[in-house]
Structures are given as C-alpha cells and as structure tokens.
Design an enzyme around this catalytic site. Sequence first.
Site, short mmCIF file in Angstrom:
data_model
loop_
_atom_site.label_atom_id
_atom_site.label_comp_id
_atom_site.label_asym_id
_atom_site.label_seq_id
_atom_site.Cartn_x
_atom_site.Cartn_y
_atom_site.Cartn_z
N ARG A 71 0.81 -1.22 0.00
CA ARG A 71 0.00 0.00 0.00
C ARG A 71 0.84 1.27 0.00
O ARG A 71 0.40 2.30 -0.49
CB ARG A 71 -1.00 -0.03 1.15
CG ARG A 71 -2.04 -1.12 0.91
CD ARG A 71 -2.98 -1.25 2.10
NE ARG A 71 -3.56 -2.58 2.10
CZ ARG A 71 -3.07 -3.62 2.77
NH1 ARG A 71 -1.99 -3.48 3.50
NH2 ARG A 71 -3.66 -4.78 2.72
N GLU A 108 0.51 -8.54 13.77
CA GLU A 108 -0.51 -8.98 14.73
C GLU A 108 -0.95 -10.41 14.44
O GLU A 108 -1.55 -11.06 15.28
CB GLU A 108 -1.70 -8.02 14.77
CG GLU A 108 -2.50 -7.92 13.50
CD GLU A 108 -1.99 -6.87 12.51
OE1 GLU A 108 -2.82 -6.37 11.74
OE2 GLU A 108 -0.79 -6.56 12.50
#
Length: 152
Positions: A71, A108
């Site tokens: 991104r 995560e």
Amino acid sequence: MFASENDGCADRIDGIKSTLRVVPDFPKPGIMFLDITTLLLDPKAFKDTIDLFVERYKQKNISVVAGIEARGFMFGPAIALAIGAKFVPLRKPKKLPGEVISEKYVLEYGTDCLQMHVGAVEPGERALVVDDLVATGGTLCAAMNLLGTFLL
C-alpha cells in the site's frame, strides 16, 4: 493534524475517512482490516490524501520517500514526485534484484520481512516512510531499521 482547520483540512480528512471501508475478520478472525482500495476509487479523496501529505512534508527537506509494500506503493511515488524526493520501495523477500538488506518484524497475525536495495539511501538523507496504517508498529520499526542502517 496537517494544517489549521480554517483551510478546509478537517473537511478533506472527513471526506477521506468517509471513503474507507472496515472489513471484519480479514485476513483472519479478530482482525478489523481498514481497506483503502475504496479510497482509491474516489479521485477527489485520493488527491486530497496526496495533497495533505505534500502540504505537510514539502518544506521538511525530505530526500527519500520509502514506501512499504504494497500500500505504500500507492501513495509514496506520488508524494515523492510532488515534494522532489526519490522513491525507495521496501519490499517483501525475493522481490528486489541485486544486493539487499533485510529486517524481520512481527505482525498482529504472524511474522514477515522487509528488504531494501543496498545503496538506495545515503548517509545524511532525510526519509519519510509511507504505509497505510500502523497496527502493532512492527512494519514501521522494520522500515526505520532498514533506513537507519544507511541514514546514520
């Protein structure tokens, strides 16, 4: 955050926020994924996003914009061009030809690694790191470690 509220900054930020989509349980259960592809479908929101970054950083003597795969590749090159900086891609393993340095980090939901070309940045350069969000901070720390290897 980027400028005074009198210049329409708050309105632009609200417009950008309205284009973002939250996808629950992606890529795995418990993750609330913030999808920016919906922002890219809105030319005004996309332009406002780039413009806000440019307004914030154009006078900061930035010589390197480092975009984190993938991104960061959507926003980083446009920001780099607009502020007169070079763009350096920070990629996943085995995507860059030639000599690279690597930095592992924790997500995560697992671990990963970023790589950068040796020689992409020089000592004394000032870098801006572009990605879509900060979750655990692992990706950002890895980017800072890669850049810091050469910038110091």
